[in-house]
Each structure stands twice: as C-alpha cells, then as structure tokens.
Motif scaffolding. Sequence first.
Motif, PDB file in Angstrom:
ATOM      1  N   LYS B 231       0.837  -1.196   0.000  1.00  0.00           N
ATOM      2  CA  LYS B 231       0.000   0.000   0.000  1.00  0.00           C
ATOM      3  C   LYS B 231       0.879   1.256   0.000  1.00  0.00           C
ATOM      4  N   GLY B 232       1.875   1.272   0.875  1.00  0.00           N
ATOM      5  CA  GLY B 232       2.744   2.444   0.976  1.00  0.00           C
ATOM      6  C   GLY B 232       3.536   2.688  -0.302  1.00  0.00           C
ATOM      7  N   GLU B 235       1.159   3.945  -3.039  1.00  0.00           N
ATOM      8  CA  GLU B 235       0.736   5.319  -2.741  1.00  0.00           C
ATOM      9  C   GLU B 235       1.834   6.306  -3.119  1.00  0.00           C
ATOM     10  N   TYR B 236       3.066   5.951  -2.765  1.00  0.00           N
ATOM     11  CA  TYR B 236       4.181   6.844  -3.079  1.00  0.00           C
ATOM     12  C   TYR B 236       4.318   7.007  -4.596  1.00  0.00           C
ATOM     13  N   ARG B 249      -7.871   4.561  -3.673  1.00  0.00           N
ATOM     14  CA  ARG B 249      -8.806   3.571  -3.133  1.00  0.00           C
ATOM     15  C   ARG B 249      -8.317   2.179  -3.534  1.00  0.00           C
ATOM     16  N   PHE B 250      -8.278   1.279  -2.594  1.00  0.00           N
ATOM     17  CA  PHE B 250      -7.890  -0.104  -2.872  1.00  0.00           C
ATOM     18  C   PHE B 250      -9.136  -0.973  -2.864  1.00  0.00           C
ATOM     19  N   ARG B 251      -9.270  -1.787  -3.895  1.00  0.00           N
ATOM     20  CA  ARG B 251     -10.433  -2.663  -4.002  1.00  0.00           C
ATOM     21  C   ARG B 251      -9.981  -4.100  -4.147  1.00  0.00           C
ATOM     22  N   PRO B 252     -10.739  -5.050  -3.596  1.00  0.00           N
ATOM     23  CA  PRO B 252     -10.389  -6.452  -3.823  1.00  0.00           C
ATOM     24  C   PRO B 252     -10.538  -6.783  -5.303  1.00  0.00           C
ATOM     25  N   SER B 253      -9.693  -7.678  -5.774  1.00  0.00           N
ATOM     26  CA  SER B 253      -9.802  -8.089  -7.164  1.00  0.00           C
ATOM     27  C   SER B 253      -9.275  -9.499  -7.290  1.00  0.00           C
ATOM     28  N   SER B 261      -5.509 -10.144  -3.888  1.00  0.00           N
ATOM     29  CA  SER B 261      -5.322  -9.284  -5.051  1.00  0.00           C
ATOM     30  C   SER B 261      -6.121  -8.007  -4.857  1.00  0.00           C
ATOM     31  N   ILE B 262      -5.580  -6.918  -5.347  1.00  0.00           N
ATOM     32  CA  ILE B 262      -6.317  -5.658  -5.243  1.00  0.00           C
ATOM     33  C   ILE B 262      -6.245  -4.899  -6.561  1.00  0.00           C
ATOM     34  N   TRP B 284     -13.934   7.747  -9.681  1.00  0.00           N
ATOM     35  CA  TRP B 284     -12.689   6.981  -9.525  1.00  0.00           C
ATOM     36  C   TRP B 284     -12.181   6.502 -10.873  1.00  0.00           C
ATOM     37  N   GLU B 286      -9.516   3.591 -12.439  1.00  0.00           N
ATOM     38  CA  GLU B 286      -8.694   2.429 -12.120  1.00  0.00           C
ATOM     39  C   GLU B 286      -7.317   2.621 -12.750  1.00  0.00           C
TER      40      GLU B 286
END
Lengths: 803, 349
Positions: B231-232, B235-236, B249-253, B261-262, B284, B286
């Motif tokens: 995540k970090g 994001e960076y 935004r992180f979503r399951p995938s 998986s996201i 949003w 993707e």
Amino acid sequence: MKVSYQWLQEYLPVKATPAELADNESRTGLEVTDVKVPADGLKKIVVGHVLECVPHPNSDHLHICQVDIGEDEPTQIICGAPNVAAGQYVIVALPSARIAGNVKIKKGKMRGEASNGMLCALQEIGFPESVVPKEFVNGIYVFPNAETPGDSVFPLLGMDDAILDYDITPNRADCMSMRGVAWETGAMYNEVPTFKEPELTEGTTPIADLLTAAVNDEKDAPSYQLRVLQNVDIKPSPLWLQIRLWNAGIRPINNIVDVTNYIMLTYGQPMHAFDYDKLQSDKILVRRAHDGESLTTLDGNDHDLTEEDIVITDGTKPVALAGVMGGLATEITADTKNVVLESALFQPTLVRKTAQRYNLRSEASSRFEKGINTATINEALDAAAALMNQFAGGEVAQGHLSASSIEPLSVGIDISIDRINHVLGTALDVPTVLGIFKQLGFPTHESDGLFSVSIPPRRWDIHIDADLIEEVARIYGYDNLPSTLPTGDMTLGHLTRKQQEIRGTRRYLESAGLTEAISYSLTTAEKAQQFTLTDSALTKLDFPMTQDHAYLRQNLITGLLEDLAYNLARKQNDVAFYEQGRVFLKEDDATIRPDEVEYVAGAFTGLVRQRNWNQTKEAVDFYYAKGVVDGLLKQYHLAAPVRYEAVQKPEMHPGRTAAIYVGDVYVGFVGEVHPETAKAYEVKTTYVFELNLDLVLAQDRQKVVSQPTAKFPAVTRDVALQVAKEVTNEQIMDVITKNGGRFLTSVKLFDVYAGEKIAHGEKSLAYTLTYQNAKATLTEDEVNKAFAKVVDHLESDLDAKIR
Amino acid sequence: MTLRDTLRTINDQNLAKIQQATNLKELNEIRVGVLGKKSPITNVLRGMKDLKKEDRPVVGQFANEIRDGLVTAIDNQKAALEQKRLDQKLAHEKLDVTLPGTPVVDGTPHVLMQVMEDLEDVFMGMGFQIVRGYEVEDEHHNFEMLNMPKDHPARDMQDTFYITQDVLMRTHMSPNEARELEEHDFSEGPIKMIGPGKVYRRDTDDATHSHQFFQMEGQVIDKHITMADLKGTLEYAIHSFFGADREIRFRPSYFPFTEPSIEVDISCFNCNGKGCAVCKYTGWIEVLGAGMTHPNVLKAAHVDADVYGGFAFGLGIDRFAMLKYGITDIRQFYQNDIRFLSQFNGEDK
C-alpha cells in the motif's frame, strides 16, 4: 451478474441505499460497475384498461381505443399494435409522459382522430428486446391480471427496483447466485441471511418406473441428479417470477424453463429440463460424444461433436451438451406434458472447452466453468421441482435418480494470528479476527492465537491460508490497513550500464533533432526482411490476427518508412524520426526462439532546417545523416576507429550508402533509400541509418585519461590538392596521417571542389594540418620539414597536383 | 604681468578649450599644445631662473598645480568623450529583441517512453532495479509459473499470439518476475524489481485496443514484506506520478498470481471525484492491479513460500499516458504522427 436490490432484501435486511451498497461492495468484495433503476427518467406511465377497440376508419392497421386510465371518463388513444384488443390491461403513456430514449408524449391527432397518449410495448419503456417475452416482442405489453387503471406501472413491472451490476471475478463465482450475494452482503454488514425452501410434495409414481440414469465416467459428471414431473401444464410464469428474470437480463419463456433459470439465479446451480416424451428411451446416459455424432442445440445450430464433449444421451443419441446447452429435439414446448429435470456437476474444463468450441457461452456454462456450490445440487433440484409443481401443476414422481454423487465437504484451514499480521502488516487481535470469521459465517475454533477455520462448500474459492488472509483483509477493510514502505536489507536502484547507454543514445538523437517513434514489431514477411544487417530466418506467428502483423521484424527501418508515409499523407513533409527497439533474429528455421537484439535506426526526409528570417532552408543529405551517426558513435568512446565504406544494399541507393565499421566489425549502415524502395513505401527522398546497438555497446571502449592542456603554440599549414575523382578522402587522409610525423595532431578537410575551374575527371580538396609539440615550441624548420614530407607523398602516392 | 598672472591666463584659456573639445583628436592637440615641450607652461618654467631665489619654489609649485589641474581636466574630458563614443556605438547596435531566436533542432522522446522513464525513476528512487526480459517468451514463464496452468480460465482474458504451442509473444510483463524469482540468490538481498516493456495481445486494433502496448510490472520479495508495504509503495508511486493530491482507493480483485489481489483507483483528476465522463461518473479511475505474490508462484520458482513472500503490481503505460494527457485513441501511440508526438516535449518536467 445483475442483482436485484428488492430480491436481496428478501434474504437479509439491507439498510444501505443501492448506491451505498454498490460502493461498500466495491471496496469489500466485488466491483459494482453500475446501479440502475429501470424507471429512472420515465414518468406518467400508468395502467390502462382498454374498454373499447375499433378499427380506425382511415387506416388499415390503426385502432381507436377507449381506455380507462382511472379518471372519470375514458380517454381516446390511437394504437397501431397488432395485438391490441378490448378488455386488456395495458401500459399507457399519458400526455407529457417521458418514455425510453427521453421521448416526450404529446396529445395529437392520427389521421383525423384524437389520440391522448400512447399504448406501450415493453421496449418503449426501456426494456432491452432480449428480455421481452416473445409474445410481446411485436406488440404492446398486456398484463396477465386485472390491475387498477391509473396506477403507476413501475412497481407492477419491477421497474422501481434498483439493479446492481456486479463484475464477478473468476474466483468469486459463488456470487453468481442471489444466495451467494446474500452471504457476501451479510459478511459485509454483519447480518446472517435466511432462506426459505419451497415445500416439495411428491406423488406416488416411483421415478424408477419412468427412467434410469447412469454416468460413464464420474470424473466427467461427479454429481448427476434427476427428477421427473408428470402431467404439467405449460403456460407463462407468474409475473413476479418473470420480473425477477427480466431484471436479471433473462427472457421469460414458460413456467418450466423459467423455473430452471430462476433456480440458477437463486442457487447458482444450472438446471436443465427435457421433454420426457421426446426421449427415445427411458435410459439416460452421460458419456463422451462419439466421433461422427452431431446435435442440434436449442438455438437451432448443428454441431459435429468430438470425444472431448460430455453429452447427455437418451440411450441412443445425444440430447444435450452437458452443462452448455440442451438439444432442440427434447426442448420444452407448449405441448410438453412430462418433464425430466436435471441438476448436476460437470467437469469445468471440458464444459469450458465445449462452450468455446461451439461458441456457446451460456449462463450455465460460465457457472460450471468456474465451479458451483456442491452442497446445493440436490436442494436446487428439489426447489425446482416444487416450484414447477406449484406453477405447472401435475405430479412430481417419487424420489430422484442419482447416477453419481459427491459429498460436499468443508475445507479446514489452520492459520495463526501472527501469520495474518505478518502478511498484512497489521496488529489485529484475536477477537477482531474471530469477529471477521463469524461475519463470514466460517465456523472457527481458536486456541492460543491459532485459528482452525472451517470453510463451507459455498466458498469453494478458499483453499489455502493466503485465501483466508484475503478474506480477513477485505472484511477488515483495505482502507484500514497501515501504509508503510518495505524495510529490510537495502537494495540499490540504478540503471545498468547498458540501460544508461540506451537512455544516452536516445537523448543524443533527440538533441540531434530526431523525434522518437514506436512502430509495430509485428509486420509482413517482406518488410521483416528488408534493410537487415544480418541474414536471419523469419519468425512467424502461428495464428496471426491480420497478414499485416504476422512476422517479427528484423529491422527498424521499414516501420520508420511507414511512419514517414503516414506523415507525408498528412502533409508533414519534414520529419526526422528515430526508433530504439528490438529486432528478432535467428539462424535457421529449426530455431524456435529468436535472439532479441537491441537496434537503433533513424530516418530523415524533407528539410532538416526550415527557412527562417535569418537562415536559409536546408534539406537533409547524406552527409547530414552521416554526421548524426558520427556524433552518436562518438558518445560511446569506442576504442577502435569508426570507418565508412561504400556498400551495395538492395533497398539502398547504390552510390550513396556506407557500411559502418567499428574497427573490423560491421555494425550498421547509413545512406539514401533506393528511389524504387522509397516509391514503394510512398515516401520522398529519405536518408536512413541503422545500427546494431547491442553490437556497438559490446565493442571495446577507450579509457578516457585527461591530457595536460598544451602549453606551447600549435602551428597550422594548409594544403590544396587536385586529384582524380576516384580518389577518396579516406585515401588522402591515410597518406597524410601516415606521413605526418609525430607532431601532426589533426587534419581537417575544409574544402571540396569539382567543376568548371578544374580539369574534367578531377577534383580539388583542401586540408588544414595542425602540428604541435607538447614539450616545446615547434620551430619553422621542424614544421616545414614535416609538411614537405606529406606534400611529397601526396604527389607520389596519389598523383596529386598541389595547388 | 607676473609669471603667476601668465600661468593663470594659460590655465583659464586652456580649461575652457578642454571642456569644449568635441573629439579625442582635438583633445590630443590641446594636450600637446598646453603640456608639450613648446607649451606656454614650459616657457614659464624656463623663465623661473630670472626670479628671486626665494620666489622660485612658490612659483614652481604654483606652475605644477596649474599643470596637474590641466592634466586632470584633459583626462576627465577624454573619459567623457570615450563614454560618449561608446554610447553612440551601442545605440547604433540596437536590435529588435522581439525577432525570433535562431531555432535549435530538437526531437521529442515518445510520450510512452517519457511515462516509462518517469515511472522507472520513481521506483529506482525506492531501490528498485529494472529488468527487461524477453518479448518472445515460453508458455512456462508466461503462464505456467504464474499459477495459470493450461485450461485456466484466466488465460481466456489474455488472447495470445503463439509462435508454437510452447512459444508465444509475452502477454504481460509477469514472466520477468517469474524469471527473477527463479534466478535470484536471496543471500545477496531481497528482490526489488520493475519490468517495463512491450507486450502483445491477439486483439483487433481500435481506439481502446492495440495488439502491441506497454506494461510495467514490479515485485518485492523478502522475508517480511507486508500488504501495508504494498500500500505504501503504490501510494508513493501514484502520488509521484499523478500528483500528491490524488485520493487512492484499494479494491479487492482477482489475479491468478496474487492472493490477496487488489485493484487501485485514484480520484478522478478531471472532476476531483465529483463524477464526469472521464471517470464514467464514478469519481474513480482504475490505474493498476496488485497483490501479495501467490504461494504457488513462489513454489513454481523453488522459492520457500514459508520463508519468503512479498508483493507484485502491474500497470499499463499506455493507459497511464492516456489518463495523464487525455489521449482518447491508443492507436495514436503507434501511428507516429509528428504533430501528435511533438506535443509532449517535456515542458511540464
């Protein structure tokens, strides 16, 4: 998967609005790509009762209808639908109504008769034609029952429902059913869904008296269950059931077929119904198709079957492609009396391949491919039989046939709190994780931070601890995870030497005025083999999409010529491109994988300098292109000298092309494209170069060592000489440098002349020679001696006349 | 007239002449006239021998003062005249500075390469190495090792150009990760790599599909790499590329090679999340897929999945470029219209 918000509410209370549910679900489980209320954008569409319907006097197809729309007086509406008749309850769009496509209805006259609105077909109020019951496709919709005139039609037709479009990932096929979606929603909101099974009443005829069933290979059909219904009455399904189907995107057909689809939507269990009386025997056998067998499927298409297809046979011939589509011959029709109902599990890969082979992807096949809930195969069968019995009457034969069956098993996974936190980077405690497993409905035993989790068969996607960690993460919420950067041993992030040099190559060419192009690597056989630097066999795609992109390129120039042609066709006449990329070379046809070699190429056409207020225009020529290449090669500090040699190449101008050598290594060429080739590519005069960049970069490099700046002055001498036209600059330079002595530091050509002032067949060249001694001031005498030697040799070796 | 008076007269006459001199030549003539061997001051000084002994120093000093005064006046006037001459020259040299500068040739890096290099630089800054891999791959590395055995439904999502049954044009950059996992020696430290490059799909070219495009994938594998690290890191990278003000935004995938998986969305930079045509009214957009490397992928490369783990991510470079620059037709990247390409001349760097 289209999910009805109202249907979902039947299984569990959902407090979130449809839009909130969509957002929550997208963040927690499956992406909801769209939320639609069918009635949105429509207005003033009500139930009408057709009291009177007479032919329009001035038309051969219009009718004048007097319609009760719940007001004191009936209203007159002209209708052109062939199926309109007195007594019907219909859909009326009132004056100023909005119907599909944002069309506004106005009062008007049709052939002299007033019409105060419109009687509507389902398509006219926004239904896709694919879900409209066949009998209403070419006419207005007629309600099956009496409704109250003037009432809005939206709730009556399920149009006030919200339909959520779930994008189901291949691992979450459990959500290809309303029950699966209910479990998923329950896990998210910490609610337990409840399901009511319809009650099945069996008759007295034992099924064994009617039918037998067998499966040849249980691997093909691990579970195969049948029931029989007798004496059914085929008719339309109740409206509520039709609404559920059309809101899910499925066309209602009749009470038997609709139940199979409804059960599939409810349980995710595909069902099939055969007409019992059309089977050629009372023996059902599930086996592989034999070569030469064929089947006409429900859609009317004939298929020659292979041994890779699982088929249902009636003892003689195939009557269905297992899990994909039924046969036309045993279809349920209006005359059907007795029904065989099938609920099964088929081998996923074979179903998928059969569906692909015959281009028959169906709702059923897509579920079998991705798996089904093995715990509800029989439950779904019984529910289907009960509903059919309820809607179509008749009698359900006693018992069911089970040609093969499997025990639905829960999967046990052990996982520790530490493992979960280790992977997620969290500091979750045991009660939190236990709470999540409870929300998911997974029975869990915990001791000392170790969870033993029992995964019910409805979640067949979960096998290993990583799957379970995903469940914890998503229910806990990805937004709630901490955000950190990797710790541990440091790594160095930097370009390799080769990566640096490739970037440097690109920067140099850009600063030299070339814009980077990226062409297609896949091309034709002819283009792949032009402008090559080495002989290579072709690499061909086995099954290309088009002949234009069927072979891997062996050069970069043909792509650039196509790019230039594209620009010329758009009046962009002055273009300089380069491309850096791979070509694909192999020694012979027996080699399968080609070598991937980094090349760089350039192409110039038109002007390299536009006319400007203080400059004249300048067109590209050989020496301009060569200068760019020269400058590029300098970047690499090659140890061996770079040499140009006139060369013949089929696609290149015979007198204006040079092979490029680094020492003795042939690394590329530069020159003018042959006018014939240029014409074929529809480009004007074009200069190109191409280098095997990998090969250039592999050459030895000079180590750059700083030299002290000369303290003593340099001395120059100019020499102009007249030689035969055939003598090259390289030959003259060789003579000068070979005989220049140790103080000669550079030779520069500053003039070339051939023309009127010079004898025919000769030319004049002029050079500046620079002499320097790093250790002392050169004397006149030293320079004169050295210079005289050069002049002597020019005269003797090249027959030069010194001017 | 005393000598003093004579000197005073010389002084007054010449000072006026010096100040009136209009050019350097005239000034030089005055200088020679007043200070030369035959000048009046020299004559005066010659006449000093007739004076009384005690008067001589007084008159001498006075004569010197007069002389120095004249020398200074000449120097000043000379400087003034020189300045004037320079000013005139410069005034004459005046240009129309609004005429255009002489153009310098310059080419433009392809916009896809600009995006690729920007991303490479972001990840190199975080200690990632760049791996290029093969465009012609084998089925083993492109599919099998990535938890996509033959007949896996996920293979349907990637229509493949085959050369033989076992050799194909890579459909994604993941085989790079599989190869790195196979070859890496963990005693030399963790894997931290990105693999940008060209990939191929059996698609018909249209505004949103291309049979050739660019992807970048990456992976980090070590003894303790967490989903929080994924995540970090993302994001960076996203903030570096799309701007620090983007919400993420992180979503399951689902991807076969990662579990969990996201998918990662960013708030729409066109409408800032309000909803518009660019984000299809969702607010949003993707931008990439990612996840924790599936144990089967590690096992296929003979990496001990109980000890090592980490994350992987993948993104479409063409898609990033389309989003960043508002490009609506992917074919433009490969048609190479000079007018299209030269728009991206890096002015926003």
